[in-house]
Scaffold this motif. Structure first.
Motif, PDB file in Angstrom:
ATOM      1  N   TYR A 314       0.812  -1.222   0.000  1.00 26.05           N
ATOM      2  CA  TYR A 314       0.000   0.000   0.000  1.00 26.05           C
ATOM      3  C   TYR A 314       0.845   1.272   0.000  1.00 26.05           C
ATOM      4  O   TYR A 314       0.444   2.283  -0.568  1.00 26.05           O
ATOM      5  CB  TYR A 314      -1.072  -0.015   1.088  1.00 26.05           C
ATOM      6  CG  TYR A 314      -0.627   0.201   2.506  1.00 26.05           C
ATOM      7  CD1 TYR A 314      -0.683  -0.838   3.429  1.00 26.05           C
ATOM      8  CD2 TYR A 314      -0.201   1.462   2.957  1.00 26.05           C
ATOM      9  CE1 TYR A 314      -0.310  -0.645   4.738  1.00 26.05           C
ATOM     10  CE2 TYR A 314       0.180   1.653   4.264  1.00 26.05           C
ATOM     11  CZ  TYR A 314       0.130   0.600   5.155  1.00 26.05           C
ATOM     12  OH  TYR A 314       0.489   0.784   6.457  1.00 26.05           O
ATOM     13  N   THR A 386      -7.023   2.613  -0.133  1.00 24.21           N
ATOM     14  CA  THR A 386      -7.577   1.643   0.812  1.00 24.21           C
ATOM     15  C   THR A 386      -9.015   1.987   1.184  1.00 24.21           C
ATOM     16  O   THR A 386      -9.648   1.289   1.967  1.00 24.21           O
ATOM     17  CB  THR A 386      -6.756   1.630   2.112  1.00 24.21           C
ATOM     18  OG1 THR A 386      -6.728   2.971   2.627  1.00 24.21           O
ATOM     19  CG2 THR A 386      -5.341   1.141   1.859  1.00 24.21           C
ATOM     20  N   LEU A 527      -6.306  -3.812   7.429  1.00 26.42           N
ATOM     21  CA  LEU A 527      -6.733  -3.942   6.038  1.00 26.42           C
ATOM     22  C   LEU A 527      -7.169  -5.369   5.742  1.00 26.42           C
ATOM     23  O   LEU A 527      -6.565  -6.323   6.238  1.00 26.42           O
ATOM     24  CB  LEU A 527      -5.572  -3.609   5.088  1.00 26.42           C
ATOM     25  CG  LEU A 527      -5.112  -2.151   5.024  1.00 26.42           C
ATOM     26  CD1 LEU A 527      -3.950  -2.022   4.049  1.00 26.42           C
ATOM     27  CD2 LEU A 527      -6.258  -1.226   4.641  1.00 26.42           C
ATOM     28  N   ALA A 536      -5.592   1.333   6.978  1.00 23.05           N
ATOM     29  CA  ALA A 536      -4.180   0.933   7.019  1.00 23.05           C
ATOM     30  C   ALA A 536      -3.487   1.589   8.199  1.00 23.05           C
ATOM     31  O   ALA A 536      -2.591   1.027   8.810  1.00 23.05           O
ATOM     32  CB  ALA A 536      -3.476   1.327   5.731  1.00 23.05           C
TER      33      ALA A 536
END
Lengths: 689, 273, 147
Positions: A314, A386, A527, A536
């Motif tokens: 991420y 996210t 997540l 996150a």
């Protein structure tokens, strides 16, 4: 002069010393262990002593106290304890081990290819061995974790893009190289409790792993964590402690293990990674789609590879608004020493790829790399890939500070930029207690001191909250018997989380009569590993860097003339400490960028010493090295122990790229730079023809 | 248990050498030995220390010739007024070795007897035409650096000999030493070039790239006809690059070293113009 | 064997083997400022002063120190300008490399009273700090030099 006492400084009466018998083969079953030549006054820990013990591991339970099969050159298959260190070492050399060698694999792409030897066919890459639901092993493969993120539809995104750029980037393995080597002492009390004094950032994880491995209730294990002479992630989870505990039990006396420098290179290293970036944009530079494929080589054991692969995934998206994103990040087993937490925790590898790709895109669009970034940076209220809404966002300020520091807008030649986001361990929990003493207070916290200054930070925060002098506050070493629970000292979270817990504890103390107080803070989130959606990070670590470089065109040697990092601090608690963290991160980033790479031949590390492995010295500090700690009134403390490391390699790489020297692999050695210069000049000559 | 021998005269030391041979490990400064012992590569039965032999650490000039005692430390050479005045390139080369700490302990005799390819002094001493004095109970001989260093960590020093002195002829004229580090500022050399120009012509020695310092007199002879200009310097660099088989190590591959040899030799020769 | 020398300004007779380094012997005496770190004399964390000059404690045999003076930071007076400057500039994080830095800086300043940045880099280049405190270390050396 005040001296710190580290875990090896405390000797216990009757203590013996440990030495390890390590596999010389990268993959092999232990056929026999011959101790006939062992001197009389020592104790050996052999496979039969530990075969019935439990498996352990912080994210996947794929480790045993003694390895069988050995899965990397250096894997510990037996151990000895003797009255002195030199006798223990001589004894370890007298142990003969026969191996039935198995095929080995040393590259993550090769390890996921058809027919690759499996490192953990019966365990590890299996759902039963997961420590949390967030881990996704692929059974029957060397993939111990797969993290995916889907947002929008990348295929249609790329189809709609005017320009698509794709490149594959690589980052070498690195050694934390803390000046203090790993050191552990284990002793069993008369009533059968295990006490381990060890340099560790993760006392509670360690306690749980030891309890599980040894078949004890967690309360029967005590972990004490003295300050460390540096760690940077090396001293996390279970390293030597289980073996030393078993040796101590067998020897009937305390046992100490202190590694030598060569052993440090086969204990825990940084994940080498291959990151492929594909990015699509409109003609004006608006980002449309991004695909990131990551292969994180986690070595022979998962350790926290799943977490690293997730963060790599991420963080690699970058601090940008991108409607269509797909990430596929794998943590893959190979027959190399285990890779684990390393300052930056996966962000370094993917930020390198992502931010270099941005400059490639800028070049294709014939656009300023600064302008391209500005156009797409996340702002307050935007959603990240996210799904979480961004708040307290300062990417533009960080980037501007970096650009200004090198006069980027006046002339970008020889200069490069990088802006990043990274997350803070989420979820996590921090608890703390405060008690009044005759001279002040004692604050008990499981945050571990490794030079980052958490103890000073707690004293400063405590003093401000309690209305006393920092010197009146005692902060004892973390001790799982008396320190309240903390998830672990990683991820630049301690000043923030413990600081909030401390405020809570002081409120509790004041409400309760002033003698004692307890505070606990949790940050929720996490997540979904299959979709990459969720939270996150409760707040984001944000930073940027800029570099100006000069290259010796005959030798490829790079001189960084100016280096600047801007980090969003929110609120600085301990200014000197924060400056040191920024400077230290930048210098470590310089090492990653230009100097550091663990080399191996058929799995044997060939540069396992501080001469052949090159770390930055005082003379390597750039002539102009500056940094900024960005603060805002009323803002939350933002951790910054790592933030200024990941942007440094990309900033230098982009600076070189502006000179026509495009590199995709770290470190950017003089040799590689020279090859790129030659390629550039050949191309220019070719174009001129 | 390691035995300790510390003779207080050279004669006694030579007798012990003759008696014990390879069984007794000679100890000069101890930096190299210390590394071998710490890594477990060497467990000496007996240490034969030269530390108590008087006058073995002298630095003097006799009839224009520089004489460096085997036990003179790198630091002493670096700082010696005589060396700085008469052989400044030598003072410089010694001053570039490792760190002040190492230079305070490591000796002239030690660095030559160790024959470590990544050391600075051998290439410069070779370029200056230095000779190494080897003494034994049988007598004395002097050999050039090229004859002393036979291979990786291998010298022509016999088991009953001790290296007692390094003699450097009067400095011929201009001299330069270039130490190219490919990585950190504290790295050992990747390519080192010592170049000297005097009445006898040009002499260029390349160190740190192969098991022994590398010299190509035929190539240097190109410079005899005239003062080197840029093209001549580049030609000498190119020929050195082609004429040497460099090795690969953590500081650079053989191929990379070839390229750097060309550049660094060229630069060294240019500096003598 | 017994090695007689002056340790931190006091006469001492240290019991040791012929093949033991000063590092091990001094740690046995409780001088924990001398630290086993790289084993090859590169990092400087085991620096001790031999007759006032820095050497690597891990490479100097204890026997070689016979009749000489050894100094560790434990032997420096409490208000010595160099450790004070390090404290004032906060030129440390984990503290492991600090004793070596202090002793090396002490000698550097004695030899070069007003060291330039370049001289500091040359003088302290052999002392590694993985925490990366070099900027503040340089400031501490200048501060001590000015004191």
């Amino acid at each position: 002069m005040r001296l710190v006492h580290y875990s090896q400084d405390a000797g216990l009466d009757g203590m013996w010393h440990a030495a390890f018998v390590r596999s010389p083969v990268p993959h092999g079953r232990v056929c026999s262990v011959d101790v006939s030549a062992l001197p009389p006054d020592c104790v050996a820990l052999l496979p039969q002593d530990t075969a019935a013990l439990g498996r352990y591991g912080c994210q996947l339970k794929d480790q045993r106290v003694l390895a069988d099969p050995a899965r990397f050159v250096g894997d510990i298959v037996a151990a000895v304890a003797a009255p002195t260190r030199s006798r223990a070492r001589a004894a370890a050399q007298a142990v003969g081990v026969d191996f039935d060698e198995l095929p080995a694999v040393f590259d993550p792409l090769a390890a996921v290819a058809e027919g690759a030897p499996l490192l953990h066919p019966e365990s590890g890459a299996s759902a039963q061995d997961k420590v949390s639901i967030g881990v996704r092993p692929l059974p029957g493969t060397n993939v111990c974790h797969r993290f995916r993120l889907f947002n929008g539809d990348v295929e249609s995104g790329f189809a709609a893009s005017a320009v698509v750029v794709e490149e594959t980037f690589r980052t070498a393995s690195a050694q934390h190289a803390p000046m203090e080597p790993h050191a552990t002492v284990a002793r069993w009390t008369e009533d059968g409790r295990l006490e381990v004094t060890t340099g560790t950032q993760t006392p509670f994880n360690l306690r749980d792993d030891l309890a599980g491995a040894l078949g004890l209730e967690p309360e029967r294990v005590r972990v004490i964590a003295p300050p460390m002479g540096g760690s940077f992630g090396a001293k996390t989870f279970t390293r030597l402690e289980a073996i030393v505990a078993c040796l101590a039990r067998k020897a009937g006396r305390p046992v100490q293990a202190v590694l030598d420098r060569g052993e440090e290179f086969v204990t825990l290293n940084r994940h080498p990674a291959v990151v492929r970036v594909r990015i699509g944009a409109e003609p004006d530079g608006t980002l449309v789609a991004k695909q990131l494929d990551c292969w994180a080589d986690t070595g022979a054991y998962a350790d926290c590879g799943p977490g690293v692969a997730t963060k790599m995934g991420y963080a690699g998206v970058g601090p940008y608004r991108i409607p269509h994103v797909r990430v596929d990040a794998l943590a893959v087993y190979t027959n190399l020493p285990p890779n684990g937490a390393f300052r930056g925790y996966g962000a370094t590898q993917s930020v390198w790829a992502s931010e270099r790709a941005m400059d490639l895109l800028a070049e294709r669009l014939d656009m300023s790399p600064l302008e391209l970034r500005r156009r797409n940076l996340l702002r307050d209220g935007d959603r990240f890939a996210t799904g979480e809404v961004m708040r307290d966002v300062h990417f533009e300020e960080c980037l501007q500070s970096a650009a200004d520091a090198v006069d980027y807008e006046d002339d970008p030649r020889g200069k490069g930029l990088c802006v990043l986001l990274k997350g803070m361990q989420t979820p996590s929990r921090a608890a703390i207690s405060v008690e009044r003493t005759p001279v002040g207070y004692v604050i008990r916290s499981a945050s571990c001191e490794m030079g980052q200054g958490i103890r000073d930070s707690l004293r400063l925060q405590g003093a401000a909250l309690l209305g006393c002098e920092p010197g009146q506050i005692e902060v004892p070493d973390p001790d799982t018997d008396s320190s309240p629970f903390d998830t672990r000292t990683t991820s630049s979270r301690s000043t923030y989380m413990m600081g909030r817990a401390l405020a809570d504890a002081v409120r509790d103390l004041e409400a309760g009569g002033g003698e004692r107080g307890y505070g606990e803070i949790a940050n929720e989130g996490g997540l979904d590993p299959d979709t990459g959606q969720g939270i996150a990070s409760t707040h984001w670590h944000q930073g940027a860097a800029a570099a100006q470089v000069r290259v010796d065109e005959d030798t490829g040697r790079v001189t960084v003339e100016r280096l600047h990092a801007a980090v969003y601090a929110g609120r600085v608690v301990d200014r000197a400490g924060a400056e040191l963290q920024n400077e230290g991160s930048m210098i470590m980033g310089l090492g990653t960028a230009l100097l550091e790479s663990i080399e191996h031949a058929d799995g044997q590390i060939t540069n396992a010493n501080l001469s052949d492995y090159s770390v930055p010295a005082l003379g390597d500090v750039p002539a102009e090295m500056t940094h900024e700690l960005i603060e805002r009134d009323g803002a939350e403390v933002h951790g910054l122990g790592e933030t200024a490391l990941p942007p440094v390699p990309a900033a230098i790489g982009n600076a070189l790229a502006s000179l026509g020297v495009g590199l995709a692999e770290l470190p950017m050695t003089a040799e590689r730079v020279l090859e790129a210069l030659e390629a550039r000049d050949r191309q220019a000559a070719g174009a001129a023809v | 248990m390691t035995a300790w021998l510390a003779p207080d005269s050279l004669e006694e030391a030579l007798d012990l050498r003759a008696e014990r041979g390879a069984e007794a490990t000679v100890l000069a400064g101890g930096t190299f030995l210390g590394i071998l012992m710490n890594q477990g590569f060497l467990v000496p039965d007996t240490l034969l220390s030269l530390g108590r032999i008087p006058a073995l650490d002298g630095i003097e000039v006799v009839d224009g010739e520089l004489r460096l005692g085997a036990m003179a430390t790198h630091r002493a050479v670096e700082r010696s007024a005589a060396v700085r005045e008469g052989w400044p390139v030598l003072a410089r080369a010694f001053s570039l070795v490792a760190s002040p700490r190492v230079r305070n302990q490591a000796t002239v005799g030690g660095v030559m007897a160790d024959a470590d390819y990544a050391s600075d002094p051998p290439a410069v001493l070779a370029a200056l035409g230095a000779r190494v004095v080897l003494r034994s109970a049988r007598g004395e001989r002097a050999v050039g650096v090229g004859d002393l260093i036979q291979g990786y960590y291998e010298t022509c020093i016999a088991e009953d000999e001790l290296l007692v002195q390094v003699r450097v002829p009067p400095s011929p004229g201009r001299a330069v030493y270039r130490k190219f580090r490919s990585r950190s500022s504290e790295d050992r050399p990747c390519v080192a070039v010592a170049a000297v120009r005097g009445a006898a012509g040009l002499r260029v020695v390349v160190g740190a790239v192969a098991e022994r310092p590398q010299e190509l007199p035929d190539v240097c002879a190109l410079a005899d006809t005239s003062l080197p200009d840029f093209e001549l310097a580049a030609e000498i660099g190119r020929r050195y690059s082609e004429g040497i088989e460099p090795m690969s190590d953590s500081r650079g591959s053989a191929g990379y070293r070839r390229k750097v040899i060309a550049a660094e030799v060229r630069r060294a020769v240019e500096a003598l113009a | 064997m017994k090695v007689e020398l002056v340790l931190n300004e006091r006469p001492a007779a240290l019991e040791c083997e012929a093949d033991e380094m000063v590092l091990e012997v001094l740690r046995r005496e409780g001088l924990t400022s001398v630290r086993a770190t790289c084993g090859i004399g590169i990092c400087g964390a085991c620096t001790v002063l031999l007759d006032g000059e820095p050497v690597s404690g891990c490479l100097l045999l204890a026997t070689q120190a016979a009749g000489r003076e050894l100094t560790t930071v434990e032997g420096l007076p409490a208000e010595h300008p160099v450790p004070r400057a390090f404290e004032a500039e906060h030129a440390f994080q984990c503290g492991w490399c600090t004793p070596g830095m202090v002793l090396t800086a002490k000698r550097l300043i004695e030899e070069t009273p007003q060291p330039t940045d370049e001289q500091i880099a040359e003088g302290l280049g052999g002392n590694l700090c993985r925490c990366g405190c070099y900027v503040k270390i340089r400031a501490a050396v200048k501060r001590a030099a000015a004191a």
